[in-house]
Structures are given as structure tokens and as C-alpha cells.
Design a protein around this motif. Structure first.
Motif, PDB file in Angstrom:
ATOM      1  N   ARG A 265       0.841  -1.188   0.000  1.00 57.25           N
ATOM      2  CA  ARG A 265       0.000   0.000   0.000  1.00 57.25           C
ATOM      3  C   ARG A 265       0.888   1.254   0.000  1.00 57.25           C
ATOM      4  N   ILE A 266       0.403   2.301  -0.625  1.00 55.14           N
ATOM      5  CA  ILE A 266       1.179   3.533  -0.689  1.00 55.14           C
ATOM      6  C   ILE A 266       1.457   4.063   0.717  1.00 55.14           C
ATOM      7  N   LYS A 267       0.525   3.895   1.649  1.00 56.99           N
ATOM      8  CA  LYS A 267       0.715   4.389   3.008  1.00 56.99           C
ATOM      9  C   LYS A 267       1.886   3.702   3.711  1.00 56.99           C
ATOM     10  N   ASP A 268       2.271   2.498   3.244  1.00 59.94           N
ATOM     11  CA  ASP A 268       3.377   1.779   3.854  1.00 59.94           C
ATOM     12  C   ASP A 268       4.731   2.182   3.261  1.00 59.94           C
ATOM     13  N   LEU A 269       4.714   2.976   2.193  1.00 60.94           N
ATOM     14  CA  LEU A 269       5.954   3.389   1.533  1.00 60.94           C
ATOM     15  C   LEU A 269       6.420   4.775   1.950  1.00 60.94           C
ATOM     16  N   GLY A 270       5.576   5.529   2.629  1.00 59.11           N
ATOM     17  CA  GLY A 270       5.958   6.882   3.020  1.00 59.11           C
ATOM     18  C   GLY A 270       4.800   7.592   3.693  1.00 59.11           C
ATOM     19  N   ALA A 271       4.772   8.910   3.598  1.00 57.27           N
ATOM     20  CA  ALA A 271       3.732   9.702   4.257  1.00 57.27           C
ATOM     21  C   ALA A 271       3.543  11.004   3.512  1.00 57.27           C
ATOM     22  N   PHE A 272       2.367  11.595   3.663  1.00 58.61           N
ATOM     23  CA  PHE A 272       2.085  12.893   3.071  1.00 58.61           C
ATOM     24  C   PHE A 272       2.815  13.989   3.852  1.00 58.61           C
ATOM     25  N   GLN A 273       3.319  14.961   3.114  1.00 65.37           N
ATOM     26  CA  GLN A 273       4.034  16.060   3.757  1.00 65.37           C
ATOM     27  C   GLN A 273       3.090  16.841   4.661  1.00 65.37           C
ATOM     28  N   GLY A 274       3.544  17.148   5.853  1.00 64.00           N
ATOM     29  CA  GLY A 274       2.720  17.860   6.823  1.00 64.00           C
ATOM     30  C   GLY A 274       2.096  16.946   7.851  1.00 64.00           C
ATOM     31  N   LEU A 275       1.884  15.682   7.487  1.00 59.71           N
ATOM     32  CA  LEU A 275       1.289  14.739   8.433  1.00 59.71           C
ATOM     33  C   LEU A 275       2.405  14.087   9.236  1.00 59.71           C
ATOM     34  N   ARG A 276       2.979  14.835  10.139  1.00 60.90           N
ATOM     35  CA  ARG A 276       4.125  14.373  10.911  1.00 60.90           C
ATOM     36  C   ARG A 276       3.896  14.644  12.383  1.00 60.90           C
ATOM     37  N   ALA A 277       4.592  13.871  13.201  1.00 63.31           N
ATOM     38  CA  ALA A 277       4.530  14.089  14.640  1.00 63.31           C
ATOM     39  C   ALA A 277       5.501  15.195  15.040  1.00 63.31           C
ATOM     40  N   ASN A 278       5.274  15.773  16.201  1.00 65.68           N
ATOM     41  CA  ASN A 278       6.151  16.818  16.736  1.00 65.68           C
ATOM     42  C   ASN A 278       6.584  16.429  18.147  1.00 65.68           C
ATOM     43  N   GLN A 279       7.874  16.645  18.450  1.00 67.40           N
ATOM     44  CA  GLN A 279       8.396  16.285  19.755  1.00 67.40           C
ATOM     45  C   GLN A 279       8.146  17.408  20.760  1.00 67.40           C
ATOM     46  N   LEU A 280       7.748  17.008  21.957  1.00 66.27           N
ATOM     47  CA  LEU A 280       7.514  17.946  23.044  1.00 66.27           C
ATOM     48  C   LEU A 280       8.425  17.593  24.213  1.00 66.27           C
ATOM     49  N   THR A 281       8.898  18.599  24.922  1.00 66.56           N
ATOM     50  CA  THR A 281       9.731  18.379  26.107  1.00 66.56           C
ATOM     51  C   THR A 281       9.303  19.319  27.218  1.00 66.56           C
ATOM     52  N   GLY A 282       9.650  18.948  28.425  1.00 66.27           N
ATOM     53  CA  GLY A 282       9.341  19.788  29.574  1.00 66.27           C
ATOM     54  C   GLY A 282      10.256  19.462  30.740  1.00 66.27           C
ATOM     55  N   TYR A 283      10.320  20.376  31.687  1.00 62.08           N
ATOM     56  CA  TYR A 283      11.121  20.200  32.899  1.00 62.08           C
ATOM     57  C   TYR A 283      10.188  20.286  34.091  1.00 62.08           C
ATOM     58  N   GLY A 284      10.283  19.318  35.008  1.00 60.34           N
ATOM     59  CA  GLY A 284       9.384  19.327  36.153  1.00 60.34           C
ATOM     60  C   GLY A 284       9.981  18.646  37.362  1.00 60.34           C
ATOM     61  N   VAL A 285       9.120  18.408  38.342  1.00 55.76           N
ATOM     62  CA  VAL A 285       9.525  17.808  39.609  1.00 55.76           C
ATOM     63  C   VAL A 285       8.606  16.628  39.916  1.00 55.76           C
ATOM     64  N   VAL A 286       9.219  15.512  40.299  1.00 56.98           N
ATOM     65  CA  VAL A 286       8.477  14.343  40.767  1.00 56.98           C
ATOM     66  C   VAL A 286       8.582  14.308  42.284  1.00 56.98           C
TER      67      VAL A 286
ATOM     68  N   ASP B   2       9.341  25.455  18.863  1.00 58.30           N
ATOM     69  CA  ASP B   2       9.120  26.899  18.787  1.00 58.30           C
ATOM     70  C   ASP B   2       8.908  27.532  20.153  1.00 58.30           C
ATOM     71  N   ASN B   3       9.081  26.733  21.229  1.00 57.24           N
ATOM     72  CA  ASN B   3       8.949  27.185  22.614  1.00 57.24           C
ATOM     73  C   ASN B   3       7.510  27.521  22.994  1.00 57.24           C
ATOM     74  N   GLU B   4       6.557  27.107  22.184  1.00 56.84           N
ATOM     75  CA  GLU B   4       5.146  27.282  22.512  1.00 56.84           C
ATOM     76  C   GLU B   4       4.656  26.084  23.320  1.00 56.84           C
ATOM     77  N   ILE B   5       3.692  26.333  24.214  1.00 56.16           N
ATOM     78  CA  ILE B   5       3.122  25.265  25.038  1.00 56.16           C
ATOM     79  C   ILE B   5       2.028  24.549  24.243  1.00 56.16           C
ATOM     80  N   TYR B   6       2.165  23.228  24.096  1.00 54.70           N
ATOM     81  CA  TYR B   6       1.193  22.444  23.352  1.00 54.70           C
ATOM     82  C   TYR B   6       0.451  21.429  24.218  1.00 54.70           C
ATOM     83  N   ALA B   7       0.961  21.128  25.414  1.00 56.85           N
ATOM     84  CA  ALA B   7       0.297  20.167  26.292  1.00 56.85           C
ATOM     85  C   ALA B   7       0.712  20.428  27.724  1.00 56.85           C
ATOM     86  N   MET B   8      -0.098  19.902  28.660  1.00 59.04           N
ATOM     87  CA  MET B   8       0.206  19.963  30.083  1.00 59.04           C
ATOM     88  C   MET B   8       0.257  18.532  30.610  1.00 59.04           C
ATOM     89  N   ALA B   9       1.266  18.246  31.449  1.00 61.86           N
ATOM     90  CA  ALA B   9       1.491  16.877  31.913  1.00 61.86           C
ATOM     91  C   ALA B   9       1.415  16.800  33.429  1.00 61.86           C
TER      92      ALA B   9
END
Length: 361
Positions: A19-40, A126-133
Motif C-alpha cells: 500500500r502507498i501508506k506503507d511506503l511513506g507519508a504525506f508532507q505535513g502529516l508528521r509528529a512533533n516532539q515535546l519536552t518539559g522540565y518538572g519535579v516528581v 518553537d517554545n510554545e506550550i502544546y500540552a500539560m502533563a
């Protein structure tokens, strides 16, 4: 060498439609990495103790509730730890959806087992907040210290996960609805496969709407609007296409001794012989005693035995256009080890008898 034949046999599988979906992906349909610093918090004495950035993190947490620690007072934080949080924001994620997060100790914490992550923002590149954990950690590792200094560690107790521990607060605009055209990118660059993808899309949609612009990208003319494009993309990604045969490659993992040869490898006429020379030195020191009533001293006399053994293997010949099965049969016949096989393949390539890319991991 009996294991070699089934291992290499993977390269002989015939090409099939994917299937074409198994050979690649459409441009723009990508994941983005998020990071944060906190305290446990809530650790059973396995935290960072008085580490500076853990102390500052706790001060920042309590300040949200209107509490201010006196100047110069640094609390003992054996029950808290500074951590980094990582997550992946999938495409089209909407506010309110949950994400799995990974929490890893940043400082001297010995274990995060039993801890709870305090509310922390997750930011993108981009240093914008996208989620809260926030949430309780699930830690698969275990670490125990005894009073005599002995330690027992199982897996990694300083990292854990919180399933669904983050809530999406801000979506990412993929831009696929407003782009001039859709673009499909192959995972592996190949001009033949890119052209075949464009051809099957044109056969299904009609006309010349898809164009292979290079070895990776295929552009597809599409009407504007998210709804129309989503339907078109769903139709395209399920079309089956027969990808091109992979280039001839020999992959060698020098650390594990694994050798993989794909089915595209061919050998030109060549004769090969391979042997081993083993030199063995045995040291047998002898104790020499002096004659009775003499003034001599007991001494050690060195005695060395040197033996040379050479394994003689008959020469074998590769016929023109020898295939993968011919290579496997010849190598198994002489009983070559993985290291011997690598030496043979390198020599064949240097001699110009093997037209394949040799990759050493």
C-alpha cells in the motif's frame, strides 16, 4: 554455518505489492516532539536530596500556591527529583486528547518508583506550550541500597512512563488543507518507485494529477478544502503499488557478526579460495636440579614447542550471474565463519566481481 542459509534466505523473497501508506507519508502529516522540565514528588527517600536545580524546581512549584520559602533556606529533597519529560504530539491532535509521556531523572535520584509528576507544561521546538502533563509514574525498574554499601538494580528505576499523562492544549496546523498541492514523500529514495507511485495514482484518479518530481517526492493536484483533501488522501494511501527492487547491498554488523545479503546481489565469474593459518606456542618450563654436594642452584629452563597448522580449503568458482542461493551454497560448503564471509565478500568487491554496496554497521 548452518544458521547462515536461513538468515540470508530473507533476501530471496519476491517483490510484492504494498500500500502507498506503507511506503511513506504525506508532507505535513508528521509528529512533533515535546519536552518539559518538572519535579516528581512522593519518592521514598530516593530523590535528588539538595541538588540545586531540584531545589529551584520545588521553589517554583510551591510559588504557584502563594508559598515563599525564606531566603537562604534550601529544603532537603530526598522525596523529590528533578526530571525531564518527553512526548510526541501526533498530527491532527486536538485539545483535550491525551498523550503518553516518558519521565526521566535529571540529577542524582536513585529511583522514581512511586513518584507523582507535578503539573508541568510541554513545549515544542518553537517554545510554545502544546500540552500539560501530570500524573503517577509507572516504573518498571527497581533499585535497592543496603547499609553495607551493596546495591541491587533491576532494569532502569530512574525512568518511567505515564500513560495518557498529558492533555493537548494547542493543536498544530499541518497546512495540508491550504497547500498548493498534496505531496507524498517516500521513506526510501528510489526514482523507479516514485514513478510507479505516480503512475498508479494517475490510473486510479484519471488524467495526469500525480507527478514524480524526484526520487522521494510525488506531487498530487488536489482541490482546496480539508474535507475534499482528506477523502482524496484516504483513497490514495490504500492504493497498492509494486515497489522497485532494492539496490544490491551487503550489510555487515561488525559487532554481532551478522551478515545479510539481499536478493539483488550478483557475482561475476570468479574463483575463490580461503584458508587459515594457526600458530600455537606451548611453554613447558623445566626445573633443573644441581648435582649432589655441588655449589649449583636450582634453576628453571625454558622449553617452547611451536606448531603451525594450516587449514586447506579447495578453491570454488562462481559461475556468471551467480545468485544469492549460489553464494550461500558455496560459503556453506567450505564452512566459512561470519568473519571469513566478510573477508571473502570484501575481496570479491575489490576484484570487481561483486557489484553491490558493502555497508558495515
Amino acid at each position: 554455518m548452518r544458521w547462515l542459509l536461513p538468515l540470508l534466505a530473507f533476501g530471496t523473497a519476491p517483490a510484492h505489492a504494498d500500500r502507498i501508506k506503507d511506503l511513506g507519508a504525506f508532507q505535513g502529516l508528521r509528529a512533533n516532539q515535546l519536552t518539559g522540565y518538572g519535579v516528581v514528588v512522593g519518592l521514598a527517600g530516593t530523590g535528588d536530596d539538595s541538588l540545586d536545580y531540584a531545589t529551584q524546581g520545588v521553589k517554583g512549584v510551591v510559588s504557584r500556591f502563594g508559598l515563599t520559602l525564606p531566603p537562604g533556606v534550601n529544603p532537603s529533597l530526598k522525596n523529590a527529583a528533578a526530571v525531564l519529560i518527553t512526548a510526541e504530539l501526533p498530527p491532527f491532535a486536538k485539545p483535550g486528547q491525551r498523550l503518553d509521556i516518558t519521565v526521566s531523572a535529571l540529577g542524582k535520584a536513585k529511583s522514581l518508583r512511586g513518584g507523582t509528576l507535578i503539573l508541568v507544561p510541554l513545549r515544542g521546538a518553537d517554545n510554545e506550550i502544546y500540552a500539560m502533563a501530570q500524573g503517577s509514574l509507572a516504573v518498571g525498574g527497581l533499585g535497592v541500597d543496603a547499609a553495607d554499601g551493596s546495591k541491587l538494580t533491576v532494569n532502569v528505576p530512574t525512568a518511567g512512563r505515564i500513560p495518557g499523562g498529558a492533555l493537548v492544549e494547542h493543536p498544530v496546523d499541518t497546512g495540508f488543507a491550504s497547500a498548493a498541492a498534496l505531496q507524498f514523500n517516500l521513506s526510501d529514495a528510489d526514482l523507479t518507485t516514485a514513478q510507479r507511485v505516480a503512475d498508479v495514482i494517475n490510473q486510479r484518479l484519471g488524467g495526469r494529477r500525480a507527478h514524480a518530481i524526484d526520487a522521494v517526492s510525488v506531487t498530487i493536484d488536489a482541490p482546496p478544502g480539508a474535507e475534499l483533501r482528506a477523502g482524496l488522501m484516504a483513497q490514495i494511501e490504500n492504493i497498492e503499488v509494486k515497489p522497485a527492487e532494492a539496490p544490491a547491498r551487503v550489510t555487515v554488523n561488525a559487532r554481532t557478526g551478522t551478515v545479510v545479503i539481499n536478493g539483488a546481489v550478483r557475482i561475476s565469474p570468479a574463483a575463490v579460495t580461503h584458508g587459515k593459518l594457526t600458530v600455537r606456542v606451548d611453554e613447558n618450563p623445566q626445573v633443573v636440579q644441581p648435582a649432589p654436594f655441588s655449589n649449583g642452584q636450582t634453576a628453571t629452563q625454558q622449553q617452547s614447542d611451536i606448531t603451525v597448522e594450516e587449514t586447506r580449503n579447495p578453491m570454488f568458482r562462481f559461475a556468471p550471474g551467480a545468485s544469492l542461493s549460489d553464494i550461500v551454497a558455496a560459503v556453506n560448503r567450505i564452512g566459512a565463519s561470519p568473519a571469513d564471509l566478510v573477508a571473502i565478500l570484501e575481496a570479491l568487491k575489490q576484484a570487481g566481481a561483486m557489484k553491490a554496496e558493502l555497508i558495515v554497521l
